[in-house]
Scaffold this active site. Sequence first.
Site, PDB file in Angstrom:
ATOM      1  CG  HIS A 174     -21.599  68.934 -78.536  1.00 50.89           C
ATOM      2  ND1 HIS A 174     -22.192  69.554 -79.613  1.00 50.89           N
ATOM      3  CD2 HIS A 174     -20.981  67.838 -79.038  1.00 50.89           C
ATOM      4  CE1 HIS A 174     -21.956  68.861 -80.701  1.00 50.89           C
ATOM      5  NE2 HIS A 174     -21.227  67.804 -80.389  1.00 50.89           N
TER       6      HIS A 174
ATOM      7  CG  ASP B  53      16.144  66.809 -77.104  1.00 49.80           C
ATOM      8  OD1 ASP B  53      17.380  66.933 -77.001  1.00 49.80           O
ATOM      9  OD2 ASP B  53      15.338  67.256 -76.278  1.00 49.80           O
TER      10      ASP B  53
ATOM     11  CG  ASP C 269     -26.037  76.732 -72.631  1.00 50.64           C
ATOM     12  OD1 ASP C 269     -25.642  75.583 -72.925  1.00 50.64           O
ATOM     13  OD2 ASP C 269     -27.198  77.123 -72.824  1.00 50.64           O
TER      14      ASP C 269
HETATM   15  C1  GDG Z   1     -25.833  70.960 -75.543  1.00 44.87           C
HETATM   16  C2  GDG Z   1     -25.056  72.046 -74.782  1.00 44.87           C
HETATM   17  C3  GDG Z   1     -24.783  73.276 -76.918  1.00 44.87           C
HETATM   18  C4  GDG Z   1     -35.493  72.588 -77.215  1.00 44.87           C
HETATM   19  N1  GDG Z   1     -36.729  72.367 -76.804  1.00 44.87           N
HETATM   20  C5  GDG Z   1     -37.377  71.739 -77.781  1.00 44.87           C
HETATM   21  C6  GDG Z   1     -36.515  71.582 -78.834  1.00 44.87           C
HETATM   22  N2  GDG Z   1     -35.331  72.106 -78.465  1.00 44.87           N
HETATM   23  C7  GDG Z   1     -34.118  72.133 -79.271  1.00 44.87           C
HETATM   24  C8  GDG Z   1     -33.697  73.530 -79.619  1.00 44.87           C
HETATM   25  C9  GDG Z   1     -32.182  73.368 -79.794  1.00 44.87           C
HETATM   26  C10 GDG Z   1     -31.834  72.231 -78.855  1.00 44.87           C
HETATM   27  O1  GDG Z   1     -33.062  71.597 -78.526  1.00 44.87           O
HETATM   28  C11 GDG Z   1     -31.223  72.703 -77.552  1.00 44.87           C
HETATM   29  O2  GDG Z   1     -29.895  73.036 -77.774  1.00 44.87           O
HETATM   30  P1  GDG Z   1     -29.078  73.994 -76.811  1.00 44.87           P
HETATM   31  O3  GDG Z   1     -27.836  74.362 -77.507  1.00 44.87           O
HETATM   32  O4  GDG Z   1     -29.900  75.192 -76.499  1.00 44.87           O
HETATM   33  O5  GDG Z   1     -28.807  73.243 -75.436  1.00 44.87           O
HETATM   34  P2  GDG Z   1     -28.472  71.730 -74.905  1.00 44.87           P
HETATM   35  O6  GDG Z   1     -29.658  70.887 -75.094  1.00 44.87           O
HETATM   36  O7  GDG Z   1     -28.048  71.873 -73.493  1.00 44.87           O
HETATM   37  O8  GDG Z   1     -27.219  71.218 -75.775  1.00 44.87           O
HETATM   38  C12 GDG Z   1     -25.246  73.381 -75.474  1.00 44.87           C
HETATM   39  C13 GDG Z   1     -25.405  72.083 -77.610  1.00 44.87           C
HETATM   40  O9  GDG Z   1     -25.228  70.878 -76.860  1.00 44.87           O
HETATM   41  C14 GDG Z   1     -24.791  71.877 -78.994  1.00 44.87           C
HETATM   42  O10 GDG Z   1     -23.434  71.708 -78.944  1.00 44.87           O
HETATM   43  O11 GDG Z   1     -25.179  74.443 -77.590  1.00 44.87           O
HETATM   44  O12 GDG Z   1     -24.517  74.372 -74.803  1.00 44.87           O
HETATM   45  O13 GDG Z   1     -25.485  72.131 -73.421  1.00 44.87           O
HETATM   46  O14 GDG Z   1     -31.886  72.982 -81.090  1.00 44.87           O
HETATM   47  O15 GDG Z   1     -34.375  73.919 -80.777  1.00 44.87           O
HETATM   48  N3  GDG Z   1     -36.854  71.013 -79.985  1.00 44.87           N
HETATM   49  C15 GDG Z   1     -38.138  70.597 -80.098  1.00 44.87           C
HETATM   50  N4  GDG Z   1     -39.016  70.676 -79.081  1.00 44.87           N
HETATM   51  C16 GDG Z   1     -38.693  71.248 -77.921  1.00 44.87           C
HETATM   52  O16 GDG Z   1     -39.512  71.335 -77.013  1.00 44.87           O
HETATM   53  N5  GDG Z   1     -38.537  70.045 -81.235  1.00 44.87           N
END
Ligand code: GDG
Length: 762
Positions: free
Chosen positions: A193, A716, A409
């Site tokens: 990820h 091979d 990211d």
């Molecule tokens: C890793 C990789 C990759 C955030 N704050 C709250 C909340 N969130 C949710 C968002 C989103 C998720 O968390 C965050 O996902 P991201 O992709 O932005 O980033 P990472 O946490 O670093 O995730 C990243 C991911 O894995 C998937 O492969 O995209 O690059 O670093 O869904 O909505 N949800 C709630 N409250 C919050 O305060 N409920």
Amino acid sequence: MGIELLLPFFFTKFREINIKTKQKNQFMGKTIIISNRLPVQLQISNGDITAIPSVGGLATGMKSVHSGGDSLWIGWSGLTNEEIPKELSPKIDAALKEHGSSRVNLTEKEVDGFYYGFSNRTIWPLFHYFLEYSEFELQNWEIYKSVNQKFADAIIEAADDDDTIWIHDYQLMLVPQMVREQKPDISIGFFLHIPFPSFEIFRTLPWREKILEGLLGSDLIGFHTYDYERHFLSSVRRLLGLDVSFNDIYSDERVIKVDSFPMGIDYKKFSEAAKKNEDTAPEDLSELQRRLYNHKESTADAKFFLSIDRLDYTKGIAKRLNAFEYFLNKYPEYKEKVRLIILAVPSRSNVPQYQLLKREVDELVGRINGEFSTVSWTPIWYFYRSMPFENLIDLYTTCDIAWLTPIRDGMNLVAKEYIATRTDKTGVLILSEMAGSANEMNEAMLVNPNNFEQTADALKEAINMPKEEQIERNSILQKRLERYNVEKWANDFMSSLLDQKSKDHSHVARRLSVDLMDTIIDSYKSSSKRLLFIDYDGTLAGFHKDPQKAAPDEELYELLDNLNNQKDTEMFLISGRDKETFTKWFLHKKYNMIVEHGVWISRDGEEFKMLENVKKDWMEKILPVLESFVDRTPGSFIEEKNYSLAWHYRNTDPDFGQKRASELNTVLTSLIGTDDLSVLNGNKVMEIKSSNVNKGRAAMRMYAEEQYEFVFAIGDDWTDEFMFMELPEDSITVKVGRQKTNARYYVDSIKNVRALLSRFVY
Ligand code: GDG
């Protein structure tokens, strides 16, 4: 958070996908998902356990793939052994079971070394190009290994051979190989990820080969973007020296597929939540929403910038704050007209870098607010906490501009979620070029987060972007995100994994299985006259940096002696090697030999004689060309044989060597023109020789000499394909390795070649 936040969504979707894939293949077993954290969070109160689904990212995503009855999710519960009262253990297991989950138990020390230590103080910073934050602690590595083994053991215990295993993320990179060792035929997928860094960064890791080998236990390895995929392949080639063809890696035993699968979001969930939010009666609005509306109303043309991330140095929050200050100074006319809302979700607060970052962000917010605030305006609203999903939607739908500029990211799902909630298609997304999602979101305003000038201008442009342009950009983005949603993502990954496995089965059908081998040996034994052609390098002996060092070992001599002594059997060693080397190695053994692809022949210990009349006057023209390539390609060298010239590039940088090889091929093809010469592309060697010489032609000449009932050829590389093509159809032709071939069968390794040949001795 991170993956953990994404867990619950996977939960439901996995169920649906599992059903679909089941329909595709009725004999498939269950699906096992493994991630560091489970899709549910445990809460202990008054001796009772409740497991509530986690929110966000991977959790949300994989929820769709996870089906209670038919799939199992294995992970750490989030509580250390020390935190779980013994008597509650059965209740915990029961609560997890209801969510199709089972746990791997970790002690506090293990969590420290494995999660906070190796995962988040070594791999996380390194893979995000924060080399200076990366700590190389042997003890943490040891714990990472042993915890990975724990996860692998849990899988091995739960898995049947027809199950499909999907392993997630950087905390578990050794697990694929650990499972493979115990379950050689099981289907294993791995998805990373986070970014996979360039070779120059990855090579600094002391345990780099072990990590690659761990991952290569998989059948399919997925990344968010093509760049991460290409970096990974480059490291595999350079550090493990494995052959890579397009996106297939050829290891001794298997073919591993690598591909990019950009992760999507549960689009419907976000767009529907946004619609619901719009329809909410004023009296039912959330407290946060009310505050947001009040502020909007108090300054009619005020714009809200939104920043949402985990509080992580990769997300560039501190940089964003500095850029905001820069913007306010550069364009002071926007003072009191804009507000930056920052939601920084607490994360990994046990790791010192995160504690420092927290302090830095607190101070920056304080300083900027102190510097610019007026009686009626505070430029930054800062929330350091996690919010319920509904509040997240409040923020997405109310903010005019999403400003998401991570320094690095893997994907960044927040960017996608923001777009999905814009029901009237307005809103501007300013996104960092360094986020994986930038690859798919070209219609957003893409910026380099380190360029404050560009960022400040982008903010200004975003404030002033006409509605029509916003709608135009977002319509395209929404369409794409709706189509390539998380379900499609998971489905694509699973189908690709299934395909890989079934492709593998077509190989297995041709692999010389024990049964097939028995049949071949029976036919060998019952034949009155037998002819065997055996290639040397890559077939009987492994490759060596210096070809002269690939001399036969005692075990090989013994095997060849025995074969040569078989009654009614003509054994030929058939090779592209020069006659001097084979004279030294084998002449005293009196084996039959054909060398230089068929120019020379020796039988029964006689001196080599010419088998084909070949010209060599072309050599003086070609040699200088090859020499110029040697000069410009470090590690390559020329082998001058009697009737051919070979340019070896095994010891060059793999990518560079390959590039030079295609260049040389072009040069040679135009040079040799009508001369009766051909260029053979062997295994990391290009050989120029007379066209009328090849192993197929030589083998056929031997075949024509007598009536043979059993004909066998093994080799091979590309030069052996001539034998496979030209020998009679009922010959037993065997390729070593899994590359495309005209041979009827294949074996995996030199070890297996020797095992096969030893069965011809009776
Ligand atoms: C890793 C990789 C990759 C955030 N704050 C709250 C909340 N969130 C949710 C968002 C989103 C998720 O968390 C965050 O996902 P991201 O992709 O932005 O980033 P990472 O946490 O670093 O995730 C990243 C991911 O894995 C998937 O492969 O995209 O690059 O670093 O869904 O909505 N949800 C709630 N409250 C919050 O305060 N409920």
